[in-house]
Design a protein around this motif. Structure first.
Motif, PDB file in Angstrom:
ATOM      1  N   PRO A   9       1.034  -1.187  -0.086  1.00  0.00           N
ATOM      2  CA  PRO A   9       0.087  -0.185   0.260  1.00  0.00           C
ATOM      3  C   PRO A   9       1.010   1.683  -0.291  1.00  0.00           C
ATOM      4  O   PRO A   9       1.896   1.205   0.447  1.00  0.00           O
ATOM      5  CB  PRO A   9      -0.849  -0.443   1.621  1.00  0.00           C
ATOM      6  N   PHE A  11       0.860   5.762   0.230  1.00  0.00           N
ATOM      7  CA  PHE A  11       0.018   7.026  -0.278  1.00  0.00           C
ATOM      8  C   PHE A  11       1.639   8.045   0.461  1.00  0.00           C
ATOM      9  O   PHE A  11       2.544   8.246   1.016  1.00  0.00           O
ATOM     10  CB  PHE A  11      -0.730   7.060   1.368  1.00  0.00           C
ATOM     11  N   GLU A  13       4.140   8.393  -1.154  1.00  0.00           N
ATOM     12  CA  GLU A  13       5.529   7.369  -1.164  1.00  0.00           C
ATOM     13  C   GLU A  13       6.428   7.911  -2.080  1.00  0.00           C
ATOM     14  O   GLU A  13       7.447   7.162  -2.605  1.00  0.00           O
ATOM     15  CB  GLU A  13       5.505   6.168  -1.133  1.00  0.00           C
ATOM     16  N   ASP A  43      -2.586   4.643  -2.945  1.00  0.00           N
ATOM     17  CA  ASP A  43      -4.609   4.923  -2.211  1.00  0.00           C
ATOM     18  C   ASP A  43      -4.356   5.949  -2.154  1.00  0.00           C
ATOM     19  O   ASP A  43      -4.408   7.190  -0.812  1.00  0.00           O
ATOM     20  CB  ASP A  43      -3.684   4.423  -0.157  1.00  0.00           C
ATOM     21  N   LYS A  74      -4.627   2.384   4.910  1.00  0.00           N
ATOM     22  CA  LYS A  74      -4.029   1.383   4.576  1.00  0.00           C
ATOM     23  C   LYS A  74      -4.584   0.104   4.363  1.00  0.00           C
ATOM     24  O   LYS A  74      -4.503  -1.137   4.074  1.00  0.00           O
ATOM     25  CB  LYS A  74      -2.626   1.990   5.407  1.00  0.00           C
ATOM     26  N   ALA A  95       6.196   0.606   2.503  1.00  0.00           N
ATOM     27  CA  ALA A  95       6.395   1.029   0.564  1.00  0.00           C
ATOM     28  C   ALA A  95       7.705   1.707   1.152  1.00  0.00           C
ATOM     29  O   ALA A  95       8.624   2.020   1.166  1.00  0.00           O
ATOM     30  CB  ALA A  95       5.625   1.992  -0.020  1.00  0.00           C
ATOM     31  N   ARG A 200      12.256   4.710   9.431  1.00  0.00           N
ATOM     32  CA  ARG A 200      11.601   5.008   7.314  1.00  0.00           C
ATOM     33  C   ARG A 200      12.879   5.838   6.886  1.00  0.00           C
ATOM     34  O   ARG A 200      13.686   6.424   6.416  1.00  0.00           O
ATOM     35  CB  ARG A 200      10.438   6.276   7.186  1.00  0.00           C
ATOM     36  N   THR A 205       5.500   9.658   8.630  1.00  0.00           N
ATOM     37  CA  THR A 205       4.684   9.083   8.735  1.00  0.00           C
ATOM     38  C   THR A 205       3.307   9.443   9.068  1.00  0.00           C
ATOM     39  O   THR A 205       3.267  10.589   8.923  1.00  0.00           O
ATOM     40  CB  THR A 205       4.845   8.291  10.164  1.00  0.00           C
ATOM     41  N   TRP A 207       0.388   9.017  10.486  1.00  0.00           N
ATOM     42  CA  TRP A 207       0.236   8.431  11.916  1.00  0.00           C
ATOM     43  C   TRP A 207       0.186   9.189  13.085  1.00  0.00           C
ATOM     44  O   TRP A 207       1.394   9.855  12.586  1.00  0.00           O
ATOM     45  CB  TRP A 207       0.716   7.268  12.703  1.00  0.00           C
TER      46      TRP A 207
HETATM   47  N1  UDP Z   1      -0.591   4.031   4.078  1.00  0.00           N
HETATM   48  C1  UDP Z   1      -1.766   3.824   3.068  1.00  0.00           C
HETATM   49  N2  UDP Z   1      -2.157   4.750   3.491  1.00  0.00           N
HETATM   50  C2  UDP Z   1      -2.555   5.058   4.380  1.00  0.00           C
HETATM   51  C3  UDP Z   1      -1.841   5.254   5.139  1.00  0.00           C
HETATM   52  C4  UDP Z   1      -1.007   4.837   4.787  1.00  0.00           C
HETATM   53  O1  UDP Z   1      -2.070   2.952   1.724  1.00  0.00           O
HETATM   54  O2  UDP Z   1      -3.612   6.211   4.456  1.00  0.00           O
HETATM   55  C5  UDP Z   1       0.840   3.316   3.794  1.00  0.00           C
HETATM   56  C6  UDP Z   1       1.361   3.976   3.417  1.00  0.00           C
HETATM   57  O3  UDP Z   1       2.289   4.335   2.543  1.00  0.00           O
HETATM   58  C7  UDP Z   1       2.831   2.970   4.154  1.00  0.00           C
HETATM   59  C8  UDP Z   1       2.194   2.182   4.918  1.00  0.00           C
HETATM   60  O4  UDP Z   1       0.493   2.364   4.680  1.00  0.00           O
HETATM   61  O5  UDP Z   1       3.052   2.161   2.590  1.00  0.00           O
HETATM   62  C9  UDP Z   1       2.411   2.571   6.596  1.00  0.00           C
HETATM   63  O6  UDP Z   1       2.403   3.757   6.388  1.00  0.00           O
HETATM   64  P1  UDP Z   1       3.159   4.685   7.522  1.00  0.00           P
HETATM   65  O7  UDP Z   1       4.537   4.505   7.178  1.00  0.00           O
HETATM   66  O8  UDP Z   1       2.692   5.978   7.446  1.00  0.00           O
HETATM   67  O9  UDP Z   1       2.886   4.544   8.968  1.00  0.00           O
HETATM   68  P2  UDP Z   1       3.900   3.480  10.273  1.00  0.00           P
HETATM   69  O10 UDP Z   1       5.216   2.644   9.337  1.00  0.00           O
HETATM   70  O11 UDP Z   1       4.766   4.958  10.693  1.00  0.00           O
HETATM   71  O12 UDP Z   1       2.961   2.965  11.210  1.00  0.00           O
END
Ligand code: UDP
Ligand code: MG
Length: 336
Positions: A9, A11, A13, A43, A74, A95, A200, A205, A207
């Motif tokens: 997924p 978003f 990236e 996404d 996600k 990603a 990362r 992020t 979140w």
């Molecule tokens: N992602 C997504 N849609 C969203 C938010 C995040 O597809 O609305 C994807 C993002 O591209 C990444 C994965 O989910 O590949 C994890 O997101 P992130 O790195 O922001 O979260 P964390 O690793 O901090 O939990």
């Protein structure tokens, strides 16, 4: 030859996608006994993610992409990936290269040994602040206390799943998805392998504390109705205490007369009960909201295009059937 689809997924990236493909294909190319396919899910990114995905899919035969019609989150993006994935197993990865591709050979090794769901368990949470770690721990304790299905701790979405897990996951189409719980719920033979979360590679992020609190509430309300039971118990307890206190007040008044006093007691009791009532209403509201959302029965995502071809909406049940057929087709192919 067995086929594994990587579900990624994405978003916003754009900075990391090319690097991601390079690093991961470096690992997967070395595993010559398995054919890997990349399925990126855009996404609803606002940056050039889609352009990069188009480029990748033109340049490399094993890359395809789904582009959702907007940002669905996600969880929905992952489900879209699961719906469209083909082959004998899938691996879900972020990603941003926080999930080390070097673990893929290990995951595949355990899958070959017969495990259906090989998930990466994070060894450290050092990259996170102390507060976030404490809150996460509190959440895990809370949910494992409340829920009947034992929840896997510190595992994320980075996992390899056999086809039959994927087929099961496609059946679970609740709109407010708490995927971590859903993974646990489906069961099958699970194996946890430890890994260190990387920082990362690029980008940032999406979140924050608010979304984490939301996720926690989501997790609890989607997996257990124990909070409703607790409010009933609390209500019962308070009623019993109230009756005892009533006797005390009445007898006190009969024996010693009734001087008008007790303002502090009155206030305390009123405020306490008001709080309890609001809390209980809130808990009921949480569940009511879930029923409301589920009853609308909306599709969980809409797809704009699949590998450059526009996708018209098909009722939600269709992708499941379609993919079951694909899964069965693959069965004949890959187990020959
Ligand atoms: N992602 C997504 N849609 C969203 C938010 C995040 O597809 O609305 C994807 C993002 O591209 C990444 C994965 O989910 O590949 C994890 O997101 P992130 O790195 O922001 O979260 P964390 O690793 O901090 O939990
Ligand atoms: Mg990340």
């Amino acid at each position: 030859m067995k086929i594994i689809t990587l579900i990624i997924p994405c978003f916003n990236e754009q900075e990391v996608l090319n690097l991601f493909y390079k690093e991961v294909s470096h690992v997967t190319n070395a595993m010559t006994d398995i054919s890997f396919r990349f399925l990126f899910i855009n996404d609803g990114s606002k940056d050039h993610t889609l352009d990069i995905l188009k480029e990748l899919s033109q340049n490399y035969e094993n890359v395809s992409y789904l582009s959702l019609s907007r940002n669905f989150g996600k969880e929905a993006a992952m489900l879209a990936g699961l719906d469209y994935a083909e082959g004998d197993a899938v691996i879900i990865m972020d990603a941003d290269l926080q999930h080390p591709p070097e673990m893929i050979p290990d995951m595949v090794k355990y899958w070959k040994q017969g495990y259906d769901d090989v998930c990466a368990k994070r060894k450290n949470r050092k990259d996170e602040g102390r507060l976030k770690r404490c809150l996460t721990q509190a959440f895990y304790s809370c949910i494992s206390f409340l829920s009947k299905v034992p929840m896997q701790q510190n595992v994320g979405d980075f996992r390899l799943m056999d086809r039959r897990c994927v087929a099961s996951l496609r059946l679970l189409r609740e709109s407010q998805r708490y995927t971590k719980g859903i993974f646990t719920w489906i069961g099958y033979r699970k194996k946890e392998i430890p890994f260190e979360v990387q920082t990362r590679a690029a980008g940032k992020t999406t979140w924050n504390y608010f979304s984490l609190v939301n996720l926690a509430l989501e997790g609890i309300t989607s997996f257990t109705t124990v909070p409703l039971r607790l409010t009933t118990c609390l209500g019962l307890l308070i009623s019993v205490l109230a009756i005892c206190y009533m006797f005390f007040v009445v007898i006190n008044a009969l024996l010693y007369g009734d001087p008008v006093a007790g303002y502090p007691t009155l206030m305390t009791v009123m405020l306490f009960l008001g709080g309890v009532q609001l809390l209980s209403l809130g808990i009921i509201g949480e569940y009511l909201g879930r029923i409301f959302n589920e009853s609308k029965n909306r599709p969980l995502y809409l797809i704009d295009e699949y590998d450059g071809k526009p996708v018209t909406y098909v009722p939600d049940i269709k992708p499941v059937e379609r993919n079951f057929r694909i899964a069965n087709k693959n069965e004949e192919e890959s187990y020959e």
